[in-house]
Design a protein around this motif. Structure first.
Motif, PDB file in Angstrom:
ATOM      1  N   LEU A  16       0.875  -0.994   0.079  1.00 40.32           N
ATOM      2  CA  LEU A  16       0.011  -0.050  -0.033  1.00 40.32           C
ATOM      3  C   LEU A  16       1.042   1.249   0.060  1.00 40.32           C
ATOM      4  N   SER A  17       0.461   2.245  -0.661  1.00 37.34           N
ATOM      5  CA  SER A  17       1.128   3.561  -0.681  1.00 37.34           C
ATOM      6  C   SER A  17       1.141   4.226   0.954  1.00 37.34           C
ATOM      7  N   HIS A  18       1.916   4.973   0.834  1.00 39.01           N
ATOM      8  CA  HIS A  18       1.893   5.874   1.915  1.00 39.01           C
ATOM      9  C   HIS A  18       0.660   6.751   2.171  1.00 39.01           C
ATOM     10  N   GLU A  19       0.086   7.275   1.230  1.00 35.69           N
ATOM     11  CA  GLU A  19      -1.297   7.812   1.343  1.00 35.69           C
ATOM     12  C   GLU A  19      -2.320   6.821   1.866  1.00 35.69           C
ATOM     13  N   ASN A  20      -2.447   5.764   1.353  1.00 36.38           N
ATOM     14  CA  ASN A  20      -3.285   4.499   1.849  1.00 36.38           C
ATOM     15  C   ASN A  20      -3.220   4.056   3.352  1.00 36.38           C
ATOM     16  N   ILE A  21      -1.700   4.219   3.732  1.00 31.23           N
ATOM     17  CA  ILE A  21      -1.649   3.765   5.316  1.00 31.23           C
ATOM     18  C   ILE A  21      -2.033   4.781   6.116  1.00 31.23           C
ATOM     19  N   VAL A  22      -1.879   6.257   5.617  1.00 34.54           N
ATOM     20  CA  VAL A  22      -2.288   7.339   6.458  1.00 34.54           C
ATOM     21  C   VAL A  22      -3.783   7.339   6.365  1.00 34.54           C
ATOM     22  N   THR A  23      -4.731   7.043   5.424  1.00 35.55           N
ATOM     23  CA  THR A  23      -5.865   7.136   5.232  1.00 35.55           C
ATOM     24  C   THR A  23      -6.412   5.874   6.177  1.00 35.55           C
ATOM     25  N   LEU A  24      -5.727   4.796   6.212  1.00 34.56           N
ATOM     26  CA  LEU A  24      -6.209   3.700   7.033  1.00 34.56           C
ATOM     27  C   LEU A  24      -6.014   3.999   8.460  1.00 34.56           C
ATOM     28  N   ARG A 125     -17.652   0.869   7.046  1.00 38.76           N
ATOM     29  CA  ARG A 125     -18.281   1.801   6.408  1.00 38.76           C
ATOM     30  C   ARG A 125     -17.264   2.782   5.624  1.00 38.76           C
ATOM     31  N   ALA A 126     -16.438   3.478   6.627  1.00 35.97           N
ATOM     32  CA  ALA A 126     -15.459   4.547   6.172  1.00 35.97           C
ATOM     33  C   ALA A 126     -14.366   3.989   5.254  1.00 35.97           C
ATOM     34  N   LEU A 127     -14.117   2.660   5.614  1.00 38.33           N
ATOM     35  CA  LEU A 127     -13.032   2.024   4.794  1.00 38.33           C
ATOM     36  C   LEU A 127     -13.663   1.880   3.300  1.00 38.33           C
ATOM     37  N   LEU A 128     -14.920   1.131   3.253  1.00 41.46           N
ATOM     38  CA  LEU A 128     -15.402   1.068   1.901  1.00 41.46           C
ATOM     39  C   LEU A 128     -15.781   2.318   1.195  1.00 41.46           C
ATOM     40  N   ASP A 129     -16.109   3.333   1.586  1.00 38.65           N
ATOM     41  CA  ASP A 129     -16.139   4.851   0.958  1.00 38.65           C
ATOM     42  C   ASP A 129     -14.761   5.149   0.469  1.00 38.65           C
ATOM     43  N   ALA A 130     -13.480   4.827   1.285  1.00 40.97           N
ATOM     44  CA  ALA A 130     -12.230   5.227   0.933  1.00 40.97           C
ATOM     45  C   ALA A 130     -11.934   4.410  -0.456  1.00 40.97           C
ATOM     46  N   PHE A 131     -12.284   3.140  -0.521  1.00 44.06           N
ATOM     47  CA  PHE A 131     -12.059   2.097  -1.416  1.00 44.06           C
ATOM     48  C   PHE A 131     -12.788   2.611  -2.598  1.00 44.06           C
ATOM     49  N   GLN A 132     -13.925   3.027  -2.452  1.00 45.17           N
ATOM     50  CA  GLN A 132     -14.633   3.689  -3.612  1.00 45.17           C
ATOM     51  C   GLN A 132     -14.154   4.847  -4.387  1.00 45.17           C
ATOM     52  N   ALA A 133     -13.560   5.648  -3.378  1.00 42.55           N
ATOM     53  CA  ALA A 133     -12.847   6.726  -3.921  1.00 42.55           C
ATOM     54  C   ALA A 133     -11.503   6.615  -4.397  1.00 42.55           C
ATOM     55  N   CYS A 135      -9.832   3.253  -6.296  1.00 46.74           N
ATOM     56  CA  CYS A 135     -10.321   1.914  -6.601  1.00 46.74           C
ATOM     57  C   CYS A 135      -9.083   1.046  -6.716  1.00 46.74           C
ATOM     58  N   ARG A 136      -8.101   1.530  -6.736  1.00 46.75           N
ATOM     59  CA  ARG A 136      -6.636   0.788  -6.759  1.00 46.75           C
ATOM     60  C   ARG A 136      -6.217   0.275  -5.312  1.00 46.75           C
ATOM     61  N   PHE A 137      -6.531   1.246  -4.310  1.00 55.06           N
ATOM     62  CA  PHE A 137      -6.497   0.988  -2.781  1.00 55.06           C
ATOM     63  C   PHE A 137      -7.434  -0.113  -2.611  1.00 55.06           C
ATOM     64  N   GLY A 138      -8.718   0.183  -3.112  1.00 57.39           N
ATOM     65  CA  GLY A 138      -9.955  -0.879  -2.678  1.00 57.39           C
ATOM     66  C   GLY A 138      -9.380  -2.264  -3.276  1.00 57.39           C
ATOM     67  N   TYR A 139      -8.923  -2.295  -4.468  1.00 56.96           N
ATOM     68  CA  TYR A 139      -8.565  -3.399  -5.095  1.00 56.96           C
ATOM     69  C   TYR A 139      -7.648  -4.246  -4.218  1.00 56.96           C
ATOM     70  N   LEU A 140      -6.693  -3.658  -3.663  1.00 54.95           N
ATOM     71  CA  LEU A 140      -5.441  -4.152  -3.210  1.00 54.95           C
ATOM     72  C   LEU A 140      -6.096  -4.610  -1.785  1.00 54.95           C
ATOM     73  N   MET A 141      -6.741  -3.870  -1.088  1.00 59.20           N
ATOM     74  CA  MET A 141      -7.262  -4.247   0.332  1.00 59.20           C
ATOM     75  C   MET A 141      -8.324  -5.202   0.060  1.00 59.20           C
ATOM     76  N   MET A 142      -9.012  -5.598  -1.040  1.00 63.79           N
ATOM     77  CA  MET A 142      -9.956  -6.705  -0.993  1.00 63.79           C
ATOM     78  C   MET A 142      -9.301  -7.930  -1.374  1.00 63.79           C
ATOM     79  N   GLN A 143      -8.290  -7.854  -2.143  1.00 60.35           N
ATOM     80  CA  GLN A 143      -7.357  -8.968  -2.578  1.00 60.35           C
ATOM     81  C   GLN A 143      -6.847  -9.615  -1.223  1.00 60.35           C
ATOM     82  N   LYS A 144      -6.428  -8.624  -0.168  1.00 60.90           N
ATOM     83  CA  LYS A 144      -5.676  -9.027   1.127  1.00 60.90           C
ATOM     84  C   LYS A 144      -7.022  -9.540   1.917  1.00 60.90           C
TER      85      LYS A 144
END
Length: 166
Positions: A16-24, A125-133, A135-144
């Protein structure tokens, strides 16, 4: 909010990117619970994904208790005496409560602290909203998440086989 550095330590968040980690990190909070704490029961609607930092959590399913006499009326009405069976154990660095990410968001099993535990709880719910915003982040997290689901199914398969051998 938790420290992004805390999340960066765990393989679940690799790639995950630094931005993704910060979002999480912004969507999470730390919790400490005692042994015996029930995070959720099978069938409950889940709104949190958990990362186990310290301790052990049992993935639990309820089965009819074969050790007690079950009245026929209970069998007909579904009012059987049940017992909790640990089908898998979650250790540090693993996630549980993945049903918070997958419709219909209902727990496929329960989760109970087997020892005192330190967890990071993410708002589903907030995670799903972030994944929708993103999609690459959402794809990686859903793979995990899918990898976690696959591993739990494998654990349950092995547990089922062990029960047959007993």
């Amino acid at each position: 909010m938790v420290s992004p550095e805390l999340l960066r330590r765990y393989a679940f968040f690799s790639g995950l990117s630094h931005e993704n980690i910060v979002t999480l990190a912004g969507l999470a909070e730390e919790e400490t619970v005692e042994a015996g704490h029930v995070f959720f029961h099978e069938g409950e609607r889940l709104d949190r994904l958990y990362l186990l930092v310290k301790g052990n959590v049992g993935v639990i399913i309820e089965l009819p208790d074969a050790g007690v006499e079950q009245p026929i009326s209970g069998q007909l009405t579904g009012a059987l005496k049940m017992r909790a069976v640990v089908v898998s154990t979650v250790g540090p660095g693993e996630v549980f409560g993945w049903s918070a990410l997958v419709p219909p968001y209902a727990a496929t099993a329960g989760a109970k602290a087997l020892t005192p535990c330190h967890v990071v709880a993410f708002d589903g719910r907030a995670l799903l909203d972030a994944f929708q915003a993103d999609c690459r982040f959402g794809y990686l997290m859903m793979q995990k998440a899918a990898e976690t689901i696959r591993n739990r199914l494998h654990d349950m398969h092995i547990q089922s086989l062990a029960t047959l051998v007993e």
